[in-house]
Scaffold this active site. Structure first.
Site, short mmCIF file in Angstrom:
data_model
loop_
_atom_site.label_atom_id
_atom_site.label_comp_id
_atom_site.label_asym_id
_atom_site.label_seq_id
_atom_site.Cartn_x
_atom_site.Cartn_y
_atom_site.Cartn_z
N ALA A 194 0.82 -1.20 0.00
CA ALA A 194 0.00 0.00 0.00
C ALA A 194 0.86 1.25 0.00
CB ALA A 194 -0.91 0.00 1.22
N ASN A 195 0.24 2.37 -0.29
CA ASN A 195 0.87 3.67 -0.12
C ASN A 195 0.43 4.24 1.21
OD1 ASN A 195 1.87 3.46 -2.71
ND2 ASN A 195 1.19 5.50 -3.30
#
Ligand code: C5P
Length: 218
Positions: free
Chosen positions: A29-30
């Site tokens: 994920a970011n």
């Protein structure tokens, strides 16, 4: 009575991160809280717009008065955004993962004694903003964000062209913007650059919503 200058206008938005699964329990994920994007959605709704927000997984409530579609991955986010076009404006704030794993394991990848660590093979995700910016159904106003840690201005200007956006809201995330409540942004367009002082993410949202309203009503 409160002014609702954006009554009758539809705005498609993205906010939050995307999660790209590795196996049923792990993902890539970011870093994104969704705070800035969700605040913009709420501010646009307060001005009377019909806001459709495609949100990645976040730990904050759905913004008031906004139609929210919850997704996990970049491909799901992209499909949801495409479904929402045409619209009067698009504001893409999500921190979309640039890559996903080439294969998602059906079962949890097990750690076995003596075996080496797995290697992840990655493939590129769709660029949702660029898709909207170059779509035959392109909204009249397309706004992107740019979280940069260096050469903020130069990178944002390149992004404007590459993604077919009208404005890029650039923020320098080298400080403590991530997850925090304050933000300092610059708005880049083909007409020049507007530098805003540091303010709360809610104030950035308010001011950006007003700028969008001015542009859509011009
Ligand atoms: O290229 P970069 O990720 O820095 O660009 C940021 C802008 O592009 C943001 O507006 C973000 O929402 C959008 N974006 C997107 N899809 C991607 C990558 C970025 O919509 N795959």
């Amino acid at each position: 009575p409160k002014a609702r200058p954006l009554a009758g206008k539809t705005i498609v938005m993205t906010s939050g991160p995307t999660h790209e699964p590795i196996d049923p329990v792990r993902y890539i994920a970011n870093r994104s809280s969704g705070k800035q994007g969700h605040a913009i959605a709420a501010a646009l709704a307060r001005l009377g717009a019909s806001v459709h927000l495609v949100s990645g997984p976040v730990n904050i409530p759905d913004p008031e008065g906004v139609h929210v579609i919850h997704v996990e991955t970049a491909r799901e986010m992209n499909a949801a955004v495409e479904q929402l076009l045409p619209a009067d404006a698009a504001v893409m704030v999500a921190a979309v993962a640039d890559w996903r794993t080439a294969n998602t394991a059906d079962q949890k990848i097990k750690k076995k004694p003596g075996e080496s660590a797995p290697t992840l093979s990655m493939v590129e995700n769709p660029d949702i903003l660029a898709g909207v910016g170059h779509s035959p159904k392109r909204p009249g106003l397309v706004v992107g964000f740019a979280a940069e840690t260096e050469n903020v201005q130069e990178n944002a200007l390149r992004k404007l062209e590459r993604k077919g956006a009208d404005w890029i809201v650039a923020n320098d995330v080298s400080g403590d913007v991530m997850g925090g409540d304050n933000n300092r942004v610059r708005i880049l367009s083909r007409d020049g650059i507007e530098e805003w002082p540091q303010m709360s993410k809610d104030q950035v949202a308010e001011r950006l919503a007003e700028k969008i309203a001015a542009r859509l009503l011009a």
